[in-house]
Design an enzyme around this catalytic site. Structure first.
Site, PDB file in Angstrom:
ATOM      1  CG  LEU A 367      -1.967  -1.239   1.410  1.00 47.67           C
ATOM      2  CD1 LEU A 367      -2.827  -1.125   2.633  1.00 47.67           C
ATOM      3  CD2 LEU A 367      -2.591  -1.409   0.010  1.00 47.67           C
ATOM      4  CB  CYS A 368       0.054   4.581  -2.053  1.00 50.27           C
ATOM      5  SG  CYS A 368       1.075   3.662  -3.554  1.00 50.27           S
ATOM      6  CB  THR A 369      -0.325   4.705   3.732  1.00 50.34           C
ATOM      7  OG1 THR A 369      -0.473   5.017   5.258  1.00 50.34           O
ATOM      8  CG2 THR A 369      -0.592   3.261   3.996  1.00 50.34           C
TER       9      THR A 369
END
Length: 429
Positions: A367-369
């Site tokens: 995920l982009c976090t």
């Protein structure tokens, strides 16, 4: 268990195994084969571990209480069915969990409904379905349950959930002794009793106490249960009737982190005679059904979350293993489910050479976090693209407590292993 690899190794030795090639197995089945068959990410649950845990707890408290399963921990009907086959009833927190429990074969009279915000539709469904008990947590709920009972022409068995005073609190997540949305404050218990007694469609039969969760100390749990018996006696005195149910909640914990020890069932057993004597000494409590309804304790250690390595990179002196699984499937492992200090769940390589050197490794998801981190410094052997890692203690509050819609990745499959075979109990996606 001085450090994380020792905890992971101890949990594998207790609940699973490795073959001669170092492959982690569940119920005798290699995780490598399960990952190939069902894809990754993947939740795998071992029915034998669930049954063994349930039987051990029942044996420890047999002279004192019955053991039900808290469905919120793992609401898949196949998991609920394992505990139903062992004799457990179910504690639910929604209408959908009521349906899951029924699908698992739990008799409606063995289901109880708790939760601070029960809606009218859910209450109407469970009343129509002849649920065993509804545990009341506020005055508006009393009115909604009474209205549902009136519509269906029945009298509903109810209990009062009490938010106890500060002396009863305990566990990693304290749920008593402070302002709370859960239950009636102990200070207003008598007023709440009178309000229920004034509603002819409600039959007050019991008490529900839940003072904390993730309790690993026997003395803390025993103290909470003793406090609960005192509250039960006050309810019986106020109503002038014997109680039928004393629900002392769940709250039994499992070790997730280095330095934590498993709950000592021997110490639980040793502390019960005084509680049993308290029950027998009060004729209004002596015939009550005492219930414990753990979820995490029964299912947690039986589950693994398996993810496949997509890439390995070094960045400014730190090693990152990037996998296809992450916080969208297992929020608890990422530290975003109640942890103040972020600590790593026990995590292991699925195929491991015991002689291989270990190094602190960050295991992250796709995920982009930066929150998507399954481990911050797991001591792991060298890993490469295609290898598998497994997060232990993942049988409770895994998929059910995770933001599965975040970034729109497909949900993982869930697989139950029993008797040498694997059954897909929830399809991927």
């Amino acid at each position: 268990m001085a450090d994380a690899p020792d905890l992971a190794a101890a949990l594998i030795a207790e609940n699973f195994s490795r073959d001669s090639g170092g492959v982690l197995q569940v119920g005798g089945l290699p995780l490598t084969d399960l990952a190939e068959t069902f894809g990754t990410p993947l939740f795998v649950y071992d029915a034998a571990t669930m049954r063994r845990t349930y039987r051990a707890l029942c044996a420890a408290v047999a002279s004192f209480a019955e053991v039900d399963f808290s469905v919120k921990a793992s609401p898949n009907p196949a998991v609920i069915r394992v505990f139903r086959e062992e004799g457990a009833g179910a504690e639910i927190a929604s209408g959908a969990e009521f349906e899951a429990a029924l699908k698992a074969g739990v008799a409606p009279e063995k289901i109880l409904f708790a939760g601070p915000g029960k809606g009218a539709a859910d209450l109407d469904r469970v009343v129509a379905g002849n649920i065993g008990e509804i545990h009341l947590e506020n005055r508006e709920e009393m009115v909604r349950v009474a209205a549902a009972a009136e519509r269906h022409g029945v009298t509903v068995r109810v209990a009062l959930r009490i938010n106890p005073g500060a002396t009863a609190q305990g566990g990693a997540m304290r749920m008593g002794g402070k302002p709370s949305p859960f239950g009636f404050d102990e200070e207003e218990m008598e007023t709440a009793i009178d309000a229920v007694e004034a509603m002819p469609r409600l039959r007050l039969v019991g008490l529900h106490l839940f003072a904390g969760t993730q309790g690993l100390k026997a003395e803390t749990l025993l103290g909470q249960w003793a406090y609960g018996l005192g509250l039960a006696a006050r309810i019986a005195q106020r109503t002038g009737r014997a109680l039928e149910t004393i629900d002392l909640g769940g709250g039994l914990g499992i070790p997730y982190f280095s330095g934590e020890a498993a709950l000592d069932l021997g110490a639980i057993r040793a502390g019960l005679p005084d509680l049993i004597a308290t029950l027998r000494a009060d004729p209004r409590l002596a015939g009550a059904r005492v219930v414990l309804e753990p979820g995490r304790y029964l299912a947690g250690s039986a589950g693994l979350y398996v993810a496949r390595v997509l890439a390995v990179k070094d960045s400014r002196g730190s090693r990152f293993v990037i996998t296809d699984g992450g916080m969208h499937h297992h929020l608890a492992a990422s530290g975003n489910l109640g942890q103040i200090v972020k600590r790593d769940f026990p995590l292991a390589a699925v195929v491991e050479d015991p002689e291989a050197p270990r190094a602190a490794t960050a295991v992250v998801g796709p995920l982009c976090t930066p929150l998507d981190m399954l481990a911050r410094a797991a001591p792991l052997p060298p890993l490469a693209e295609g290898d598998l890692v497994a997060v232990l203690q993942s049988g409770a509050y895994g998929l059910t407590a995770s933001p599965t819609g975040f970034l729109s990745h497909p949900t993982p499959a869930e697989v139950l292993v029993e008797g040498g075979r694997a059954e897909m109990i929830r399809a991927r996606g």
